[in-house]
Write a protein that holds these residues in place. Structure first.
Motif, PDB file in Angstrom:
ATOM      1  N   TYR A 181       0.941  -1.480  -0.151  1.00 23.91           N
ATOM      2  CA  TYR A 181      -0.049   0.045  -0.140  1.00 23.91           C
ATOM      3  C   TYR A 181       0.426   1.121   0.082  1.00 23.91           C
ATOM      4  O   TYR A 181       0.705   2.556  -0.839  1.00 23.91           O
ATOM      5  CB  TYR A 181      -0.454  -0.300   1.366  1.00 23.91           C
ATOM      6  CG  TYR A 181      -1.653   1.261   1.289  1.00 23.91           C
ATOM      7  CD1 TYR A 181      -3.095   1.501   0.544  1.00 23.91           C
ATOM      8  CD2 TYR A 181      -2.105   2.055   2.091  1.00 23.91           C
ATOM      9  CE1 TYR A 181      -4.103   2.149   0.399  1.00 23.91           C
ATOM     10  CE2 TYR A 181      -3.020   2.862   2.405  1.00 23.91           C
ATOM     11  CZ  TYR A 181      -3.452   2.796   1.758  1.00 23.91           C
ATOM     12  OH  TYR A 181      -4.853   3.747   1.459  1.00 23.91           O
ATOM     13  N   ARG A 189       1.909   4.063  -2.609  1.00 22.40           N
ATOM     14  CA  ARG A 189       1.944   5.788  -3.345  1.00 22.40           C
ATOM     15  C   ARG A 189       2.952   6.491  -3.638  1.00 22.40           C
ATOM     16  O   ARG A 189       3.557   7.492  -3.215  1.00 22.40           O
ATOM     17  CB  ARG A 189       1.432   6.325  -1.816  1.00 22.40           C
ATOM     18  CG  ARG A 189      -0.130   5.505  -1.416  1.00 22.40           C
ATOM     19  CD  ARG A 189      -0.937   5.903  -2.294  1.00 22.40           C
ATOM     20  NE  ARG A 189      -2.051   5.521  -2.224  1.00 22.40           N
ATOM     21  CZ  ARG A 189      -3.269   4.561  -2.526  1.00 22.40           C
ATOM     22  NH1 ARG A 189      -2.680   4.050  -4.083  1.00 22.40           N
ATOM     23  NH2 ARG A 189      -4.345   4.565  -2.641  1.00 22.40           N
ATOM     24  N   ALA A 212      -6.791   3.122  -6.505  1.00 23.36           N
ATOM     25  CA  ALA A 212      -7.582   2.960  -5.398  1.00 23.36           C
ATOM     26  C   ALA A 212      -7.652   1.547  -5.275  1.00 23.36           C
ATOM     27  O   ALA A 212      -8.231   0.975  -5.834  1.00 23.36           O
ATOM     28  CB  ALA A 212      -8.174   4.367  -5.890  1.00 23.36           C
ATOM     29  N   PHE A 213      -7.511   1.195  -3.495  1.00 19.75           N
ATOM     30  CA  PHE A 213      -7.653  -0.141  -3.701  1.00 19.75           C
ATOM     31  C   PHE A 213      -8.873  -0.221  -3.510  1.00 19.75           C
ATOM     32  O   PHE A 213      -9.466   0.403  -2.266  1.00 19.75           O
ATOM     33  CB  PHE A 213      -6.604  -0.421  -1.762  1.00 19.75           C
ATOM     34  CG  PHE A 213      -5.247  -0.311  -2.147  1.00 19.75           C
ATOM     35  CD1 PHE A 213      -4.412   0.611  -3.405  1.00 19.75           C
ATOM     36  CD2 PHE A 213      -4.263  -1.445  -1.620  1.00 19.75           C
ATOM     37  CE1 PHE A 213      -3.299   0.371  -3.123  1.00 19.75           C
ATOM     38  CE2 PHE A 213      -3.270  -1.671  -1.876  1.00 19.75           C
ATOM     39  CZ  PHE A 213      -2.622  -0.926  -3.070  1.00 19.75           C
ATOM     40  N   PRO A 221      -8.540  -0.674   0.837  1.00 22.09           N
ATOM     41  CA  PRO A 221      -8.241   0.659   1.106  1.00 22.09           C
ATOM     42  C   PRO A 221      -7.144  -0.098   2.563  1.00 22.09           C
ATOM     43  O   PRO A 221      -7.983  -1.154   3.889  1.00 22.09           O
ATOM     44  CB  PRO A 221      -8.164   1.288   2.059  1.00 22.09           C
ATOM     45  CG  PRO A 221      -9.295   1.675   0.827  1.00 22.09           C
ATOM     46  CD  PRO A 221     -10.281   0.029   1.371  1.00 22.09           C
ATOM     47  N   ILE A 222      -5.987  -0.191   3.328  1.00 21.06           N
ATOM     48  CA  ILE A 222      -4.932  -0.951   4.566  1.00 21.06           C
ATOM     49  C   ILE A 222      -5.468   0.052   5.251  1.00 21.06           C
ATOM     50  O   ILE A 222      -4.331   1.622   5.372  1.00 21.06           O
ATOM     51  CB  ILE A 222      -3.653  -0.986   4.321  1.00 21.06           C
ATOM     52  CG1 ILE A 222      -3.766  -2.058   2.373  1.00 21.06           C
ATOM     53  CG2 ILE A 222      -3.029  -2.020   4.991  1.00 21.06           C
ATOM     54  CD1 ILE A 222      -4.311  -3.672   2.970  1.00 21.06           C
ATOM     55  N   GLU A 223      -4.892  -0.247   6.421  1.00 23.21           N
ATOM     56  CA  GLU A 223      -4.915   0.360   7.871  1.00 23.21           C
ATOM     57  C   GLU A 223      -3.506   0.686   8.467  1.00 23.21           C
ATOM     58  O   GLU A 223      -3.445  -0.376   8.243  1.00 23.21           O
ATOM     59  CB  GLU A 223      -5.540  -0.339   8.900  1.00 23.21           C
ATOM     60  CG  GLU A 223      -7.357   0.019   9.111  1.00 23.21           C
ATOM     61  CD  GLU A 223      -7.801  -0.309   9.716  1.00 23.21           C
ATOM     62  OE1 GLU A 223      -7.311  -0.627  10.633  1.00 23.21           O
ATOM     63  OE2 GLU A 223      -9.603  -0.425   9.769  1.00 23.21           O
ATOM     64  N   VAL A 247      -3.936   5.910   8.952  1.00 25.46           N
ATOM     65  CA  VAL A 247      -3.988   5.646   7.716  1.00 25.46           C
ATOM     66  C   VAL A 247      -5.563   4.989   7.858  1.00 25.46           C
ATOM     67  O   VAL A 247      -4.780   3.714   8.588  1.00 25.46           O
ATOM     68  CB  VAL A 247      -3.265   5.697   7.074  1.00 25.46           C
ATOM     69  CG1 VAL A 247      -3.588   4.882   6.325  1.00 25.46           C
ATOM     70  CG2 VAL A 247      -2.195   7.153   6.708  1.00 25.46           C
ATOM     71  N   ASN A 248      -6.554   5.637   7.907  1.00 32.50           N
ATOM     72  CA  ASN A 248      -8.009   4.205   7.421  1.00 32.50           C
ATOM     73  C   ASN A 248      -7.915   3.357   8.906  1.00 32.50           C
ATOM     74  O   ASN A 248      -9.552   2.814   8.869  1.00 32.50           O
ATOM     75  CB  ASN A 248      -7.595   3.385   6.243  1.00 32.50           C
ATOM     76  CG  ASN A 248      -7.481   3.956   5.018  1.00 32.50           C
ATOM     77  OD1 ASN A 248      -7.661   4.923   4.154  1.00 32.50           O
ATOM     78  ND2 ASN A 248      -6.421   3.377   4.225  1.00 32.50           N
ATOM     79  N   GLU A 284      -9.173   7.053  -0.560  1.00 33.25           N
ATOM     80  CA  GLU A 284      -8.595   6.848  -1.824  1.00 33.25           C
ATOM     81  C   GLU A 284      -8.117   7.955  -2.651  1.00 33.25           C
ATOM     82  O   GLU A 284      -7.368   8.623  -3.292  1.00 33.25           O
ATOM     83  CB  GLU A 284      -9.047   5.411  -2.282  1.00 33.25           C
ATOM     84  CG  GLU A 284      -8.503   4.167  -0.975  1.00 33.25           C
ATOM     85  CD  GLU A 284      -7.188   4.216  -1.299  1.00 33.25           C
ATOM     86  OE1 GLU A 284      -6.914   4.272   0.157  1.00 33.25           O
ATOM     87  OE2 GLU A 284      -6.781   3.711  -2.320  1.00 33.25           O
TER      88      GLU A 284
END
Lengths: 478, 259
Positions: free
Chosen positions: A430, A434, B83-84, B87-89, B142-143, B155
């Motif tokens: 992830y 980015r 854009a996942f 989305p990962i934390e 993040v997330n 995202e």
């Protein structure tokens, strides 16, 4: 980038040796050795007595090899040099008279000592092998009534204070390494903050081991009188040698009524090479006593170096309403081993303690948290909160948690939370997606993991700690 | 901008993409649709360089360069953004800290000045308007603890900050209610321009009401089996995927996209 490529720029940059003429005593330890050390330092008789008592007790003790989760060959205590000091004039009129080689050494370590270049807002006591070579801002601190000097000077200039407090928190017979230290310690730092004074600057000691054959045995004693506040920082580095070196320090803190002591460490002793050759054996006893009501002692440590780390900065919460805190990040990589944690001993009423421990294990390293929370019968309404998180990097490292909880009062509350996690491939991907490199991604994740502890560090230390963790982990992921 | 030729890709030895061809030019919006398991998300992940996927044959040219030779972070800095779907934390790392690091990596890559936290805060505030996110999101990890909709908005915020040339939105509509869908799609539309391209990977036509594609490609069994304009999406919505998949199988599996 491959692991091998990284090795080129991940060298331990503090690994250099200073070429300086030293006053070294023969290796080995007997009563004579202690007499010699005491004589070299022109100590009063009571100090020699203290040492000899400790030594005699030490002879009856055995090394604590069974309970820590550590493996290392037997240490030959007769093969260590117990005193090594750079030769220089015994008394210096000003810091600028310190041997230029020593000044250069500390400057290279990022600790400039000369009057023109001193770090703003931080007073430094620089300890090189067995002795303190310089202490900055001494005069300025004195104006506020704050005493900050080398231990040697303190014995000479403030004997009543030393006699009153030395060994009052860590007795000479406390444990094997503390007894050894009490017998042979050669220098260290003494801080005394008088009643009602908020120390106007951070105080710090920077420890440097230079001699390959010598151990370092130093003592730190901090006394905060009623209502005073002090923040103290400790940093440590050593050259790279193939041989292991012993560092056995004792730190004692005393906080009287309403006093607060914040003690922060960034430990970056040489950790040995990737195969586990060399590195410092860091066997340290650190303990604080919240002697007075409403007093507070807070330990924050970032342990990244040493082949072996064995230390449990602790708090004795004697005064009613006193507070003890322990915030720790311990990172091990390659063949490093750490068995570290704390002890919170609740004696007084309404005493509170918080333990936040973050262990990170990479390579083949082994990282253990060991902590004791003890609530004594009279500690009404004592409270403890413990959180132990471990993070494993790679598949060959190990993390353990050994919590000990002894509660002898029904009105108290003790909470313990623990977790173990890994940096996931998905997290790395992830961040990489980015535009962040895998190394920076690991650093970012680790720093996030350690945030609760880093928030406790003084600003400059937090920046240093963040950078240090990144360096230590280079090449260990991906 | 992007040319995919005969792409084969596998995960754990199972081939998912079996000879995929696709050409994308600047300024275009392409929708990749298809039934579950057809390889849509695999395509997105292969373009982004996910380590679990192995490219077994074919090539991908991005701006004339071999994309498959580039590390995932290099692809990102060169303007490929995904854009996942999930989305990962990243616990303990604030959104602002993460975004600034990502932004500055790109600035560095192109020899431009990096922004300090204060300068970046201004930029972030401006870009956050695109997805109607308020300042409190910037200081949160993040997330972590974000709702499904917040994660997807986050995202698109990242997309707004990084200004990719090629954005691949992997099932960005999944788990969104209609209001969140409108905000997310609105954000994407604001970011779409003549110099960049967008690939929208989706199972449903719904999202394409908001992000209107120039081309629709139907993926089945690892290949593109039908292509058309935005009407194709409506046709799929009505008829489902079965008829295309069956038609493809009757065509004895030969790669015969209908263009």
């Amino acid at each position: 980038m491959s692991t091998a490529e990284f090795l080129g720029n991940k060298e331990y940059k503090y690994g250099f040796v200073t070429d300086i003429e030293s006053d070294v005593i023969p290796r080995g330890l007997t009563e004579d050795t202690i007499h010699v050390i005491s004589q070299k330092k022109n100590e009063p008789a009571w100090m020699l007595e203290f040492r000899l008592k400790a030594y005699r007790h030490w002879l009856t003790m055995t090394e604590p090899k069974h309970w820590p989760n550590l493996k290392y060959p037997t240490i030959d205590y007769q093969d260590i040099i117990y005193y090594s000091a750079p030769k220089q004039k015994p008394t210096l009129a000003s810091l600028d008279e310190v041997d230029p080689e020593l000044l250069k050494t500390f400057e290279k370590l990022g600790i400039p000592l000369t009057e023109q270049k001193q770090l703003a807002g931080v007073a430094v006591d620089a300890v090189f092998d067995s002795v303190s070579v310089a202490t900055t801002y001494k005069e300025k601190l004195k104006k506020h009534g704050v005493i900050f000097c080398s231990f040697t000077e303190a014995i000479k200039d403030y004997p009543e204070l030393i006699q009153k407090y030395l060994g009052s928190v860590v007795p000479t017979n406390d444990n094997f390494f503390a007894a050894l230290n009490s017998a042979v310690f050669s220098d260290g730092s003494f801080c005394f903050i008088p009643k009602g004074v908020r120390c106007p600057m951070e105080l710090s000691t920077y420890f440097r081991i230079n001699n390959s054959e010598s151990g370092q045995f130093e003592r730190t004693l901090i006394v905060a009188e009623e209502g005073s506040h002090v923040s103290y920082l400790e940093g440590c580095t050593a050259p790279k040698f193939d041989k292991n070196q012993l560092h056995a320090a004792v730190v004692e803190l005393i906080a009287l009524d309403d006093a607060q002591i914040k003690y922060s460490t960034v430990q970056n002793w040489y950790a040995g090479d990737e195969e586990g050759r060399g590195g410092i054996y860091n066997f340290v006893t650190k303990r604080g006593k919240c002697a007075g009501r409403n007093s507070k002692i807070s330990w924050t440590q970032v342990e990244t170096g040493s082949a072996i780390t064995w230390k449990y900065p602790s708090c004795i919460l004697q005064g009613d309403n006193s507070i003890g805190e322990f915030y720790s990040v311990a990172l091990t990589n390659h063949a490093q081993q750490a068995d570290t944690g704390t002890k919170m001993i609740h004696l007084g009423k309404n005493t509170r303690s918080t333990i936040i421990s973050k262990g990170i294990a990479a390579g083949r390293s082994n990282n253990s948290y060991r902590g004791l929370v003890k609530v004594m019968p009279k500690a009404e309404n004592a409270r403890n909160y413990t959180q132990c998180d471990s993070m494993l990097i790679g598949s060959s490292s190990g993390a353990n948690t050994f919590p000990y909880i002894e509660v002898m009062n029904d009105s108290s509350s003790v909470e313990h939370e623990a977790s173990t996690s890994k940096i996931s491939e998905e997290q790395l991907f992830y961040l990489q997606q980015r535009g962040i490199s895998s190394e920076d991604a690991v650093s970012l994740i680790i720093n996030g993991f350690c945030k609760d502890v880093f928030l406790q560090l003084p600003m400059e230390f937090a920046v240093e700690a963040t950078r240090l963790l990144g360096l230590k982990l280079e090449g260990s992921v991906g | 901008m992007l040319e995919i030729r005969n792409l084969h890709a596998a995960i754990d030895g199972n081939e998912i993409l079996k000879g995929l061809d696709l050409t994308i030019k600047k300024g275009e919006v392409h929708a990749i649709m298809g039934p579950n398991g057809s390889g849509k998300s695999t395509l997105a992940k292969v373009l982004a360089g996910h380590p679990d996927y192995e490219v077994t044959a074919g090539e991908v040219l991005y701006e004339g360069r071999n994309l498959l030779d580039m590390a995932p972070d290099e692809r990102a800095r060169e303007g490929v953004f995904m854009a996942f779907q999930y989305p990962i934390e990243i616990p303990g790392v604030s959104n602002a800290q993460f975004l600034r690091l990502a932004y500055n990596e790109k600035q560095k890559h192109f020899g431009r000045d990096e922004l300090d936290p204060l300068e970046f805060k201004d930029l972030l505030k401006e870009r956050a308007k695109v997805v109607e996110m308020d300042a409190s999101f910037m200081t949160r990890s993040v997330n972590e603890g974000f709702s499904g909709g917040e994660k997807k908005r986050n995202e698109i915020l990242q997309m707004a900050v990084l200004e990719p040339k090629l954005a691949v939105l992997d099932e960005t509509d999944s788990g969104l209610d209609i209001d969140a869908l409108r905000v997310v799609a609105g954000g994407v539309n604001q970011l779409q321009g003549p110099e960049n391209a967008i690939i929208v990977v989706t199972h449903y036509q719904r999202l394409l009401n908001y992000i209107v594609p120039d081309f629709v490609h139907v993926l089945a069994n690892g290949r593109i089996v039908r292509e058309g304009g935005k009407e194709l999406a409506l046709e799929l919505e009505e008829k489902g995927y079965d008829w295309i998949v069956k038609a493809d199988l009757q065509g004895s599996g030969a790669a015969a996209p209908a263009n």
